[in-house]
Structures are given as structure tokens and as C-alpha cells.
Design a protein around this motif. Structure first.
Motif, PDB file in Angstrom:
ATOM      1  N   PHE A  68       5.972  16.738   4.068  1.00 44.08           N
ATOM      2  CA  PHE A  68       7.356  15.960   4.321  1.00 44.08           C
ATOM      3  C   PHE A  68       8.138  15.887   2.892  1.00 44.08           C
ATOM      4  CE2 PHE A  68       9.372  11.971   4.825  1.00 44.08           C
ATOM      5  CZ  PHE A  68      10.089  12.071   6.249  1.00 44.08           C
ATOM      6  N   VAL A  69       7.466  15.913   1.937  1.00 49.60           N
ATOM      7  CA  VAL A  69       8.355  15.674   0.750  1.00 49.60           C
ATOM      8  C   VAL A  69       8.868  16.788   0.593  1.00 49.60           C
ATOM      9  CG1 VAL A  69       8.064  15.310  -1.799  1.00 49.60           C
ATOM     10  CG2 VAL A  69       6.757  14.042  -0.476  1.00 49.60           C
ATOM     11  N   GLU A  70       8.638  17.977   0.970  1.00 48.80           N
ATOM     12  CA  GLU A  70       9.320  19.286   0.847  1.00 48.80           C
ATOM     13  C   GLU A  70      10.698  19.265   1.614  1.00 48.80           C
ATOM     14  OE1 GLU A  70       7.139  22.554   1.898  1.00 48.80           O
ATOM     15  OE2 GLU A  70       5.535  22.360   0.298  1.00 48.80           O
ATOM     16  N   ILE A  71      10.602  18.472   2.661  1.00 50.49           N
ATOM     17  CA  ILE A  71      11.715  18.222   3.578  1.00 50.49           C
ATOM     18  C   ILE A  71      12.799  17.081   3.075  1.00 50.49           C
ATOM     19  CG2 ILE A  71      13.071  17.721   5.891  1.00 50.49           C
ATOM     20  CD1 ILE A  71      10.445  19.079   7.296  1.00 50.49           C
ATOM     21  N   ASN A  72      12.151  15.973   2.732  1.00 51.89           N
ATOM     22  CA  ASN A  72      12.564  15.062   2.117  1.00 51.89           C
ATOM     23  C   ASN A  72      12.121  14.436   0.734  1.00 51.89           C
ATOM     24  OD1 ASN A  72      14.377  12.542   1.453  1.00 51.89           O
ATOM     25  ND2 ASN A  72      13.801  11.501   3.611  1.00 51.89           N
ATOM     26  N   PRO A  73      12.727  14.816  -0.346  1.00 50.48           N
ATOM     27  CA  PRO A  73      12.163  14.349  -1.614  1.00 50.48           C
ATOM     28  C   PRO A  73      12.145  12.939  -1.917  1.00 50.48           C
ATOM     29  CG  PRO A  73      14.365  15.282  -1.913  1.00 50.48           C
ATOM     30  CD  PRO A  73      13.902  15.708  -0.612  1.00 50.48           C
ATOM     31  N   ASN A  74      13.046  11.964  -1.009  1.00 51.68           N
ATOM     32  CA  ASN A  74      12.981  10.774  -0.831  1.00 51.68           C
ATOM     33  C   ASN A  74      12.025  10.148  -0.187  1.00 51.68           C
ATOM     34  OD1 ASN A  74      14.529   8.559  -2.025  1.00 51.68           O
ATOM     35  ND2 ASN A  74      15.452   8.113   0.038  1.00 51.68           N
ATOM     36  N   SER A  75      11.224  10.869   0.531  1.00 52.04           N
ATOM     37  CA  SER A  75      10.018  10.191   1.459  1.00 52.04           C
ATOM     38  C   SER A  75      10.228   9.063   2.168  1.00 52.04           C
ATOM     39  CB  SER A  75       9.100   9.746   0.306  1.00 52.04           C
ATOM     40  OG  SER A  75       8.476  10.908  -0.312  1.00 52.04           O
ATOM     41  N   LYS A  76      11.631   9.188   3.033  1.00 52.42           N
ATOM     42  CA  LYS A  76      11.889   8.265   3.972  1.00 52.42           C
ATOM     43  C   LYS A  76      12.188   8.855   5.266  1.00 52.42           C
ATOM     44  CE  LYS A  76      12.442   4.855   1.110  1.00 52.42           C
ATOM     45  NZ  LYS A  76      11.649   3.754   0.985  1.00 52.42           N
ATOM     46  N   ILE A  77      11.869   8.472   6.376  1.00 53.70           N
ATOM     47  CA  ILE A  77      12.084   8.917   7.794  1.00 53.70           C
ATOM     48  C   ILE A  77      13.624   8.511   8.042  1.00 53.70           C
ATOM     49  CG2 ILE A  77       9.556   8.898   8.414  1.00 53.70           C
ATOM     50  CD1 ILE A  77      12.114   6.665  10.146  1.00 53.70           C
ATOM     51  N   PRO A  78      14.309   9.343   8.831  1.00 56.17           N
ATOM     52  CA  PRO A  78      13.935  10.599   9.536  1.00 56.17           C
ATOM     53  C   PRO A  78      14.202  11.879   8.694  1.00 56.17           C
ATOM     54  CG  PRO A  78      15.816   9.969  10.396  1.00 56.17           C
ATOM     55  CD  PRO A  78      15.620   8.872   9.565  1.00 56.17           C
ATOM     56  N   ALA A  79      13.530  12.906   8.965  1.00 51.08           N
ATOM     57  CA  ALA A  79      13.877  14.319   8.263  1.00 51.08           C
ATOM     58  C   ALA A  79      13.851  15.284   9.391  1.00 51.08           C
ATOM     59  CB  ALA A  79      12.791  14.573   7.124  1.00 51.08           C
TER      60      ALA A  79
ATOM     61  N   ASN B 216       0.687  -1.264  -0.065  1.00 49.85           N
ATOM     62  CA  ASN B 216       0.211   0.045   0.033  1.00 49.85           C
ATOM     63  C   ASN B 216       0.892   1.146   0.048  1.00 49.85           C
ATOM     64  OD1 ASN B 216       0.872  -0.524   2.700  1.00 49.85           O
ATOM     65  ND2 ASN B 216      -0.677   0.871   3.366  1.00 49.85           N
ATOM     66  N   ILE B 217       2.260   1.193   0.051  1.00 52.27           N
ATOM     67  CA  ILE B 217       3.110   2.327   0.370  1.00 52.27           C
ATOM     68  C   ILE B 217       4.314   2.290  -0.565  1.00 52.27           C
ATOM     69  CG2 ILE B 217       2.365   2.909   2.837  1.00 52.27           C
ATOM     70  CD1 ILE B 217       4.992   1.758   3.377  1.00 52.27           C
ATOM     71  N   ASN B 218       4.653   1.155  -1.043  1.00 50.21           N
ATOM     72  CA  ASN B 218       5.725   1.065  -2.138  1.00 50.21           C
ATOM     73  C   ASN B 218       5.394   1.293  -3.405  1.00 50.21           C
ATOM     74  OD1 ASN B 218       7.627   0.483   0.105  1.00 50.21           O
ATOM     75  ND2 ASN B 218       7.460  -1.713  -0.261  1.00 50.21           N
ATOM     76  N   ARG B 219       6.168   1.970  -4.157  1.00 55.28           N
ATOM     77  CA  ARG B 219       5.688   2.348  -5.428  1.00 55.28           C
ATOM     78  C   ARG B 219       7.037   2.882  -6.087  1.00 55.28           C
ATOM     79  NH1 ARG B 219       3.588   8.249  -5.385  1.00 55.28           N
ATOM     80  NH2 ARG B 219       4.769   9.289  -3.659  1.00 55.28           N
ATOM     81  N   PRO B 220       7.294   2.510  -7.408  1.00 54.19           N
ATOM     82  CA  PRO B 220       8.358   2.990  -8.330  1.00 54.19           C
ATOM     83  C   PRO B 220       8.412   4.606  -8.673  1.00 54.19           C
ATOM     84  CG  PRO B 220       6.682   2.257  -9.732  1.00 54.19           C
ATOM     85  CD  PRO B 220       5.930   1.854  -8.398  1.00 54.19           C
ATOM     86  N   ILE B 221       7.443   5.345  -8.078  1.00 52.73           N
ATOM     87  CA  ILE B 221       7.866   6.939  -8.349  1.00 52.73           C
ATOM     88  C   ILE B 221       7.913   7.611  -7.205  1.00 52.73           C
ATOM     89  CG2 ILE B 221       6.598   6.554 -10.721  1.00 52.73           C
ATOM     90  CD1 ILE B 221       4.021   7.549  -9.070  1.00 52.73           C
ATOM     91  N   SER B 222       8.564   8.674  -7.263  1.00 50.47           N
ATOM     92  CA  SER B 222       8.547   9.717  -6.026  1.00 50.47           C
ATOM     93  C   SER B 222       7.473  10.878  -5.933  1.00 50.47           C
ATOM     94  CB  SER B 222       9.876  10.183  -6.125  1.00 50.47           C
ATOM     95  OG  SER B 222      10.251  11.043  -7.213  1.00 50.47           O
ATOM     96  N   GLY B 223       7.639  11.663  -5.076  1.00 48.91           N
ATOM     97  CA  GLY B 223       6.687  12.758  -5.001  1.00 48.91           C
ATOM     98  C   GLY B 223       5.353  12.676  -4.009  1.00 48.91           C
ATOM     99  N   ALA B 224       4.918  13.867  -3.764  1.00 52.10           N
ATOM    100  CA  ALA B 224       3.567  13.772  -2.867  1.00 52.10           C
ATOM    101  C   ALA B 224       2.461  12.927  -3.432  1.00 52.10           C
ATOM    102  CB  ALA B 224       3.563  15.159  -2.444  1.00 52.10           C
TER     103      ALA B 224
END
Length: 280
Positions: free
Chosen positions: A93-104, A25-33
Motif C-alpha cells: 500500500f505504501v508503494e501506491i500511497n507514501p502518505n499511508s491514507k486511504i483511498p489509493a 495503535n496506528i498514529n505515529r509521527p513517522i512515515s513508511g511501511a
């Protein structure tokens, strides 16, 4: 391996999110919000958005260690990012970390604010900002950097490799489990032999290398990861276990592992952290 386990890759891979296991439900092959949502803002200069996974614990332990030294400027607000719900794909969150991984981390105590993502980068940023847990002499600093980067390069084999196929994959397959178990045990052997000659990874002093490595490998030998302690025979790595138990007794570590924790006993959870009063 039987024919039923064979797989012939197609000419062009296509995403099938129905075949992605626990995290489909959360893994996907693209980035972004995926949705618009601003991040909350607290009163302190340091704003952490994280979850108490091993990578998140690195940073909360570091911040608590800085506060333990009496560095009041290291006071921070910590907000939970529930990655199981896809909160890491919110626009703020994506504005802080464009890779969408914690932590940021967002440092609002400087102008303009500085964003820092990737756990090791955050540790280095805080160590340099507050001049703590980062050796000053060239040889020891080089050792610290080496072990920090060792952890960053090694942990994906433990988490994304062994942990995924042993604990999370929709089906158990011997080949990937054997492959990653072998590598994790090799890594534990590296640590065990090294720690036979020193108290901490860089000698007598506790550094960000230890802070980064403990939440993964310390938790593993203490039996806190993947229910794999018996399978990996972690008790045989006596030097790693001694090191892990020593770190676990530090007051800042006891606090840091609770921050942004949203599972387990309620008295071990601190969903948000804004001051020392949040630890009851």
C-alpha cells in the motif's frame, strides 16, 4: 478553563503513544511501511484499495456513477484496507500511497501503471480519464474546482477537528469542541446559503464537487456522523439536507457507500467489490 486543563508544551515535543486516544495503535509521527505485504490484484484495470470512510466513499461513488453511465472501462476491483489494523502501513500500500491514507488507486490499464492518491486527485483523474462529472465550460469548471478544493480544505476541521474532539478524544474538553463546532456550523452555513440558489454545488449539474462533499457534509446533516446531529442542529440547514437527500437517492450512491464497508448491518456491507454481482 480550569487549571486542570492547562498544558505547557515542552521545549521539544516527544511522541507518547499511550496518550493518543482511540487511534494510538496506528498514529505515529513517522512515515513508511511497518511490514511487508503485497496488495492483491484483480482482473480489472482499476484497482482501488480503500475503506468506506467519507474519503473512501467519494471514490467508490464516483466509480459506480461512471458505471451507471454505461462506461464499462470504469469496472474496478475494490479491496478493503482496514486502517484500524494498520493495513495502510503494509509495503504494497505504501508503494501506491507514501502518505499511508486511504483511498489509493492503481490504474493498471495503462503502461506503465499510474498510481493516484488523495481522494480529490482520484476524482479528478477519473473525471478526466472518462470525461464525466467535470464541467467543460470555463466558468462552471472553475466553480467545480473551487468547491472541490473547498471540501478538501474544510473537511479536516470536521473530521480531524470536531469529530476527533467530540467523538474520539480520550477526554472531553469544552474549548476544542466549541472551537471546531463553531467552524463546522460556519461551513454548513456556507453550504446552506449557496445551495439556496442551486440544485447542486455548481448549478444544475451533478459534478465531482458534489461527489466529494456529500460523504462528509451530506452524511453529517443526515445524522450519520459522530452522533452529532442534535448537538449541531443539522436539521436547521434545510438546503443542505435537501441536497443530501437528493444525492442519497441516486442508485450509484446507494451502491458506492456500501463498498469496502466492514461495519453495520451485513446487508449494507460489500467488503470487496469485483463486479455488480457483489451487490445483493
Amino acid at each position: 478553563m480550569s487549571d486542570s486543563n492547562s498544558y505547557t508544551p515542552p521545549a521539544v515535543w516527544k511522541w507518547d503513544n499511550q496518550n493518543a486516544g482511540k487511534f494510538s495503535n496506528i498514529n505515529r509521527p513517522i512515515s513508511g511501511a511497518t511490514h511487508d505485504k503485497a496488495l492483491p490484484v484483480g482482473e480489472h484495470g482499476l484497482q482501488l484499495h480503500s475503506l468506506a470512510t467519507p474519503n473512501g466513499v467519494k471514490v467508490t461513488v464516483m466509480l459506480e456513477e461512471l458505471l451507471e453511465l454505461g462506461i464499462s472501462a470504469a469496472e474496478y476491483d475494490a479491496y478493503t484496507i482496514n486502517i484500524g489494523d494498520g493495513a495502510q502501513f503494509a509495503s504494497g500500500f505504501v508503494e501506491i500511497n507514501p502518505n499511508s491514507k486511504i483511498p489509493a488507486l492503481l490504474d493498471r490499464g495503462v503502461n506503465p501503471p499510474i498510481r493516484v492518491f488523495e481522494s480529490a486527485a482520484i476524482l479528478l483523474y477519473l473525471a478526466e480519464k472518462f470525461d464525466a462529472y467535470y464541467p467543460k465550460d470555463a466558468a462552471t469548471r472553475a466553480a467545480c474546482q473551487s468547491w472541490l478544493m473547498w471540501q478538501q480544505g474544510s473537511a479536516p476541521f470536521l473530521g480531524g477537528g470536531f469529530g476527533h474532539f467530540y467523538a474520539y478524544a480520550p477526554e472531553k474538553y469544552q474549548y476544542p469542541i466549541d472551537r471546531y463546532a463553531m467552524e463546522v456550523k460556519r461551513q454548513l452555513d456556507v453550504l446552506d446559503k449557496h445551495l439556496s440558489n442551486c440544485d447542486y454545488l455548481c448549478g444544475d449539474g451533478y459534478t465531482i464537487a458534489d461527489i466529494a462533499t456529500y460523504p462528509w457534509y451530506g452524511a453529517l446533516v443526515q445524522g450519520h456522523l459522530y452522533d452529532a446531529a442534535e448537538f449541531l442542529d443539522v436539521s436547521s440547514y434545510t438546503n443542505v439536507l435537501r441536497w443530501a437527500n437528493q444525492i442519497a437517492e441516486r442508485p450509484a450512491v446507494k451502491r458506492g457507500i456500501r463498498v469496502n464497508r466492514v461495519w453495520g448491518p451485513e446487508d449494507k456491507q460489500v467488503m470487496e467489490r469485483h463486479s455488480s454481482a457483489d451487490f445483493k
